[in-house]
Design a protein around this motif. Structure first.
Motif, short mmCIF file in Angstrom:
data_model
loop_
_atom_site.label_atom_id
_atom_site.label_comp_id
_atom_site.label_asym_id
_atom_site.label_seq_id
_atom_site.Cartn_x
_atom_site.Cartn_y
_atom_site.Cartn_z
N VAL A 138 -2.53 -0.51 -10.42
CA VAL A 138 -1.14 -0.10 -10.23
C VAL A 138 -1.10 1.39 -9.93
O VAL A 138 -1.43 2.21 -10.78
N ALA A 139 -0.70 1.73 -8.69
CA ALA A 139 -0.58 3.13 -8.30
C ALA A 139 0.85 3.63 -8.48
O ALA A 139 1.09 4.83 -8.62
N GLY A 140 1.79 2.71 -8.46
CA GLY A 140 3.19 3.06 -8.59
C GLY A 140 4.05 1.83 -8.49
O GLY A 140 3.56 0.71 -8.39
N ILE A 141 5.36 2.03 -8.51
CA ILE A 141 6.32 0.96 -8.30
C ILE A 141 7.48 1.56 -7.53
O ILE A 141 7.81 2.74 -7.69
N VAL A 142 8.05 0.77 -6.65
CA VAL A 142 9.17 1.26 -5.83
C VAL A 142 10.22 0.15 -5.76
O VAL A 142 9.90 -1.02 -5.58
N SER A 143 11.47 0.56 -5.96
CA SER A 143 12.56 -0.42 -6.00
C SER A 143 13.60 -0.12 -4.92
O SER A 143 13.57 0.94 -4.29
N GLU A 144 14.51 -1.06 -4.77
CA GLU A 144 15.62 -0.84 -3.84
C GLU A 144 16.39 0.42 -4.24
O GLU A 144 16.82 1.18 -3.37
N ARG A 145 16.51 0.63 -5.51
CA ARG A 145 17.22 1.81 -6.01
C ARG A 145 16.53 3.09 -5.55
O ARG A 145 17.19 4.06 -5.16
N ASP A 146 15.19 3.12 -5.58
CA ASP A 146 14.45 4.29 -5.10
C ASP A 146 14.76 4.56 -3.64
O ASP A 146 14.98 5.71 -3.23
N VAL A 147 14.78 3.51 -2.85
CA VAL A 147 15.05 3.65 -1.40
C VAL A 147 16.46 4.20 -1.18
O VAL A 147 16.66 5.16 -0.42
N VAL A 148 17.43 3.60 -1.84
CA VAL A 148 18.82 4.01 -1.64
C VAL A 148 19.03 5.47 -2.03
O VAL A 148 19.65 6.24 -1.30
N ALA A 194 0.84 -1.20 0.00
CA ALA A 194 0.00 0.00 0.00
C ALA A 194 0.87 1.24 0.00
O ALA A 194 1.96 1.26 0.58
N SER A 195 0.40 2.30 -0.62
CA SER A 195 1.16 3.55 -0.68
C SER A 195 1.31 4.18 0.69
O SER A 195 2.21 4.99 0.91
N THR A 196 0.45 3.80 1.64
CA THR A 196 0.51 4.36 2.99
C THR A 196 1.42 3.57 3.93
O THR A 196 1.65 3.99 5.06
N ALA A 197 1.93 2.42 3.46
CA ALA A 197 2.88 1.66 4.28
C ALA A 197 4.16 2.49 4.42
O ALA A 197 4.44 3.36 3.59
N THR A 198 4.94 2.22 5.44
CA THR A 198 6.18 2.96 5.62
C THR A 198 7.28 2.34 4.77
O THR A 198 7.20 1.18 4.36
N VAL A 199 8.31 3.11 4.56
CA VAL A 199 9.47 2.60 3.82
C VAL A 199 10.09 1.45 4.60
O VAL A 199 10.56 0.47 4.01
N HIS A 216 19.78 8.49 0.91
CA HIS A 216 20.97 9.34 0.86
C HIS A 216 20.60 10.80 1.14
O HIS A 216 21.33 11.52 1.80
N GLU A 217 19.43 11.21 0.66
CA GLU A 217 18.97 12.59 0.84
C GLU A 217 18.38 12.85 2.22
O GLU A 217 18.43 13.96 2.73
N ASN A 218 17.80 11.81 2.83
CA ASN A 218 17.04 12.00 4.06
C ASN A 218 17.05 10.72 4.89
O ASN A 218 16.34 9.78 4.58
N ASP A 219 17.81 10.69 5.95
CA ASP A 219 17.91 9.46 6.74
C ASP A 219 16.69 9.21 7.62
O ASP A 219 16.55 8.15 8.22
N ALA A 220 15.75 10.16 7.69
CA ALA A 220 14.49 9.94 8.42
C ALA A 220 13.46 9.25 7.53
O ALA A 220 12.32 9.05 7.92
N LEU A 221 13.89 8.84 6.37
CA LEU A 221 13.01 8.28 5.35
C LEU A 221 12.30 7.00 5.80
O LEU A 221 11.18 6.73 5.36
N LEU A 222 12.90 6.24 6.67
CA LEU A 222 12.33 4.94 7.02
C LEU A 222 10.92 5.04 7.59
O LEU A 222 10.13 4.11 7.45
N ALA A 276 8.77 7.38 6.58
CA ALA A 276 7.92 8.02 5.57
C ALA A 276 7.06 6.98 4.86
O ALA A 276 7.34 5.79 4.89
N GLU A 277 6.00 7.46 4.21
CA GLU A 277 5.14 6.57 3.45
C GLU A 277 5.79 6.20 2.12
O GLU A 277 6.54 6.99 1.54
N VAL A 278 5.48 5.01 1.63
CA VAL A 278 5.99 4.52 0.36
C VAL A 278 5.66 5.49 -0.77
O VAL A 278 6.46 5.71 -1.69
N SER A 279 4.49 6.13 -0.70
CA SER A 279 4.07 7.06 -1.75
C SER A 279 5.07 8.20 -1.92
O SER A 279 5.15 8.80 -3.00
N SER A 280 5.86 8.49 -0.89
CA SER A 280 6.81 9.60 -0.98
C SER A 280 8.04 9.25 -1.82
O SER A 280 8.77 10.15 -2.23
N ILE A 281 8.28 7.98 -2.09
CA ILE A 281 9.45 7.59 -2.87
C ILE A 281 9.12 6.78 -4.12
O ILE A 281 9.99 6.55 -4.95
#
Length: 143
Positions: free
Chosen positions: A48-58, A19-24, A62-68, A70-75
């Protein structure tokens, strides 16, 4: 060869979604649990609302270590390149190469039916070439 042929030969037919509301942090758990490199973002498992990969997370970590937290929709990538089961492997390999993507959701009649990776397609293509080689060798050795 069609994408549908690749889907039928995949060892794992299930498409893992989140879900897009799940956390990273939740996303990382899903990726690790299933041993996958990308996850389709979907509220109901079919759209399909989006796709998120390991590359997106990495890249975002790098830009924001508080990302974990955040919601999946943000990345996630919201403009997702999808394909139909009837698409050819060569066509999809071309799109993946041009767009520099490694995963593509497969959609039929507006519903998610599978996902293919560039690795799936390359493996399928190599298997096809090996089969053709074997057929040619058998033909040559008949005479």
């Amino acid at each position: 060869m069609k994408i549908a042929d690749v889907l039928t030969r995949k060892a794992i037919a299930e498409v893992v979604t989140i879900a897009s509301t799940a956390t990273v942090r939740d996303l990382l758990g899903v990726l690790a649990e299933h041993g996958i490199g990308a996850c389709v973002v979907s509220g109901d498992g079919t759209a399909v609302a989006g796709i998120v990969s390991e590359r997106d997370v990495v890249r975002r970590l790098h830009e924001n270590d508080a990302l974990l937290a955040a919601e999946v929709s943000s990345i996630m990538t919201a403009e997702v390149e999808t394909c139909a089961p009837e698409a050819t492997i060569d066509e999809i390999l071309g799109i993946m190469t041009k767009r520099r993507i490694r995963h593509m959701p497969v959609v039929a009649d507006g519903a998610l039916v599978g996902i293919v990776s560039i690795g799936d397609l390359v493996k399928h293509r190599i298997d096809q070439l090996a089969f053709e080689r074997d057929q040619l060798e058998a033909y040559v050795h008949q005479t």
